[in-house]
Write a protein that holds these residues in place. Structure first.
Motif, PDB file in Angstrom:
ATOM      1  N   TYR A   1       0.813  -1.229   0.000  1.00 32.27           N
ATOM      2  CA  TYR A   1       0.000   0.000   0.000  1.00 32.27           C
ATOM      3  C   TYR A   1       0.839   1.269   0.000  1.00 32.27           C
ATOM      4  CZ  TYR A   1      -3.704  -3.270   1.054  1.00 32.27           C
ATOM      5  OH  TYR A   1      -4.585  -4.313   0.989  1.00 32.27           O
TER       6      TYR A   1
ATOM      7  N   GLY B   1      -6.818   0.744   9.350  1.00 39.26           N
ATOM      8  CA  GLY B   1      -6.674   0.498   7.910  1.00 39.26           C
ATOM      9  C   GLY B   1      -7.918   0.948   7.172  1.00 39.26           C
TER      10      GLY B   1
ATOM     11  N   LYS C   1     -17.066   3.048   2.777  1.00 39.39           N
ATOM     12  CA  LYS C   1     -18.117   2.246   3.434  1.00 39.39           C
ATOM     13  C   LYS C   1     -18.429   2.765   4.835  1.00 39.39           C
ATOM     14  CE  LYS C   1     -15.407  -1.159   3.033  1.00 39.39           C
ATOM     15  NZ  LYS C   1     -14.717  -2.437   3.179  1.00 39.39           N
TER      16      LYS C   1
ATOM     17  N   GLU D   1      -3.958   4.678   9.461  1.00 38.52           N
ATOM     18  CA  GLU D   1      -3.525   4.152   8.153  1.00 38.52           C
ATOM     19  C   GLU D   1      -2.015   4.219   8.011  1.00 38.52           C
ATOM     20  OE1 GLU D   1      -3.661   2.966   5.174  1.00 38.52           O
ATOM     21  OE2 GLU D   1      -5.739   2.366   5.183  1.00 38.52           O
ATOM     22  N   ILE D   2      -1.462   3.196   7.403  1.00 40.84           N
ATOM     23  CA  ILE D   2      -0.034   3.209   7.083  1.00 40.84           C
ATOM     24  C   ILE D   2       0.188   3.967   5.777  1.00 40.84           C
ATOM     25  CG2 ILE D   2       0.061   1.096   5.684  1.00 40.84           C
ATOM     26  CD1 ILE D   2       2.466   0.251   7.303  1.00 40.84           C
TER      27      ILE D   2
ATOM     28  N   GLU E   1       1.000   2.592  12.161  1.00 35.90           N
ATOM     29  CA  GLU E   1       0.618   1.179  12.131  1.00 35.90           C
ATOM     30  C   GLU E   1      -0.601   1.015  13.051  1.00 35.90           C
ATOM     31  OE1 GLU E   1       2.635  -1.878  11.187  1.00 35.90           O
ATOM     32  OE2 GLU E   1       4.395  -0.869  10.385  1.00 35.90           O
ATOM     33  N   TYR E   2      -1.350  -0.080  12.842  1.00 33.34           N
ATOM     34  CA  TYR E   2      -2.635  -0.245  13.543  1.00 33.34           C
ATOM     35  C   TYR E   2      -2.560   0.025  15.050  1.00 33.34           C
ATOM     36  CZ  TYR E   2      -3.826  -3.154   9.412  1.00 33.34           C
ATOM     37  OH  TYR E   2      -4.040  -3.647   8.155  1.00 33.34           O
TER      38      TYR E   2
HETATM   39  C1  LIG Z   1      -7.278  -4.572   2.477  1.00 30.27           C
HETATM   40  S1  LIG Z   1      -7.184  -2.831   2.644  1.00 30.27           S
HETATM   41  C2  LIG Z   1      -8.791  -2.512   3.342  1.00 30.27           C
HETATM   42  C3  LIG Z   1      -9.204  -1.083   3.263  1.00 30.27           C
HETATM   43  C4  LIG Z   1     -10.615  -0.822   3.827  1.00 30.27           C
HETATM   44  N1  LIG Z   1     -10.687  -1.073   5.253  1.00 30.27           N
HETATM   45  C5  LIG Z   1     -11.636  -1.679   3.106  1.00 30.27           C
HETATM   46  O1  LIG Z   1     -12.278  -2.499   3.775  1.00 30.27           O
HETATM   47  O2  LIG Z   1     -11.822  -1.492   1.896  1.00 30.27           O
HETATM   48  C6  LIG Z   1      -6.116  -2.659   4.057  1.00 30.27           C
HETATM   49  C7  LIG Z   1      -5.811  -1.222   4.449  1.00 30.27           C
HETATM   50  O3  LIG Z   1      -5.029  -1.253   5.660  1.00 30.27           O
HETATM   51  C8  LIG Z   1      -3.857  -0.450   5.511  1.00 30.27           C
HETATM   52  N2  LIG Z   1      -2.790  -1.151   6.258  1.00 30.27           N
HETATM   53  C9  LIG Z   1      -2.166  -2.311   5.921  1.00 30.27           C
HETATM   54  N3  LIG Z   1      -1.291  -2.665   6.877  1.00 30.27           N
HETATM   55  C10 LIG Z   1      -1.362  -1.713   7.841  1.00 30.27           C
HETATM   56  C11 LIG Z   1      -0.725  -1.547   9.099  1.00 30.27           C
HETATM   57  N4  LIG Z   1       0.168  -2.422   9.549  1.00 30.27           N
HETATM   58  N5  LIG Z   1      -1.052  -0.471   9.845  1.00 30.27           N
HETATM   59  C12 LIG Z   1      -1.971   0.451   9.390  1.00 30.27           C
HETATM   60  N6  LIG Z   1      -2.610   0.335   8.205  1.00 30.27           N
HETATM   61  C13 LIG Z   1      -2.320  -0.743   7.445  1.00 30.27           C
HETATM   62  C14 LIG Z   1      -3.587  -0.377   4.020  1.00 30.27           C
HETATM   63  O4  LIG Z   1      -2.911   0.801   3.680  1.00 30.27           O
HETATM   64  C15 LIG Z   1      -4.984  -0.466   3.422  1.00 30.27           C
HETATM   65  O5  LIG Z   1      -5.541   0.801   3.199  1.00 30.27           O
END
Ligand SMILES: C[S@@+](CC[C@H](N)C(=O)[O-])C[C@H]1O[C@@H](n2cnc3c(N)ncnc32)[C@H](O)[C@@H]1O
Length: 330
Positions: free
Chosen positions: A44, A92, A98, A118-119, A145-146
């Protein structure tokens, strides 16, 4: 009453720290004995986040539409089940499209603070643009990060305020089963009893349907996956020949997951100077870039229990097996 406080908590020192973390994760993942692997969070960057947004519109990827149908249909009921007042954190968030249904339902009831974590800088910007028109909502994004982000959000909690955490889509599925429960337990640890978590889980479905969802005809998911190598080229000065790697989706029936891999078309050597690395690939060798675990609806109740939550409501989509689960911190 309008309240559109749009803020952004980015790490000032982030760029250097991020680049060195990225380089060491790439080195670690590509020198691992046996299966080469890269953490899915690196999919991402700006390009990857834009491509993921396109994936969410593809006919083969019914997951996002199922998630959205459930949120649209049940937002009021979900919000009615929460103890007031609440602040909302989303792990994330992606584009946050949504989430509108939940935020609109909540902000009809109270002024609401929304904290997307969000990352991806690009995703956070999309999210803030997407939701900034909602009345009585203030948005403060955390480029973290989360768990780091959620810890910071918890520091903003007002006395008597509950936290309502959203973990939508099927992002929990990127963790293997034990790691998923551990992650939920880490989230629970940051929360207080009575706080809530809305968890999306993609449910088991026929193999053909699953493979198409992760290997669409148009090749957008392939581009999303190959972009990880392009990102390593851009950010770590590597010389991956993008035409010499091919995206593949595989079912792992033992772990009940779909895996995305990048398969080397031939024997080749790749140099990644910023990771101080030279990597050999055999013909047909793969880099494992993402897993998406699928669940039985009943399984979520046990996962919730094992991580310190209680799942007291579950809604399942009729068209695409997907469940929205409302968990309360015990
Ligand atoms: C599969 S997408 C889902 C996005 C949204 N929640 C959806 O349901 O459409 C995962 C999201 O989490 C973010 N992400 C992935 N790893 C992360 C982390 N370790 N910490 C924070 N955000 C993260 C990504 O940038 C991405 O936008």
């Amino acid at each position: 009453m309008l309240a559109h406080a749009i803020n952004f908590h980015a790490l000032n020192h982030a760029a250097d720290e991020f680049a060195s973390g990225f380089a060491s994760d790439v080195r670690e993942g590509l020198t691992r004995p046996g299966q080469k692997e890269l953490p899915s969070k690196y999919l991402y960057d700006d390009v990857g986040s834009a491509l993921f947004e396109v994936i969410s519109h593809l006919p083969e990827y019914g997951l996002t539409r199922a998630d959205e149908r459930l949120l649209q249909r049940h937002a009021c009921e979900i919000v009615d089940r929460l103890d007031a007042p609440v602040a909302v954190a989303e792990l994330g968030s992606g584009s946050g499209k949504k989430t509108r249904w939940i935020l609109e339902a909540l902000s009809r009831r109270q002024r609401t603070s929304y904290y997307p974590v969000e990352i991806s800088h690009a995703a956070l910007l999309m999210c803030q643009r997407e939701l900034s028109d909602i009345d009585s909502l203030s948005i403060v994004g955390f480029e973290r990060e989360y768990l780091d982000g959620l810890r910071e959000v918890a520091l903003h909690r007002q006395p008597n305020q509950h936290l309502f955490v959203l973990f939508l889509g099927s992002t929990i599925g990127n963790f293997d089963r034990p790691a998923g429960v551990k992650f939920l337990a880490d989230v629970r640890h940051i929360l207080e009893p009575g706080d809530s978590l809305l968890l999306g889980t993609d449910l088991e479905k026929p193999t053909g349907q699953l493979l198409k969802a992760y290997d669409d005809q148009l090749g957008v998911t392939a581009a999303f996956n190959v972009n990880l190598l392009a990102r390593i080229n851009r950010e770590l000065d590597a010389d991956f020949d993008l035409g010499q790697f091919v995206h593949t989706a595989r079912i792992n029936s033992k772990s009940r997951s779909v895996e995305m891999h990048l398969e080397s078309k031939r024997r080749q050597t790749v140099r990644i100077p910023a990771a101080d690395l030279r990597v050999e690939f055999a013909e047909g060798e793969t880099i494992w870039t993402e897993s998406s675990h699928k669940y039985a609806a009943q399984e979520v109740f046990q996962m919730a229990h094992d991580s310190g939550f209680c799942c007291h409501a579950q809604w399942i989509d009729e068209q695409w097996p997907f469940a929205e689960n409302l968990l309360t911190a015990k």
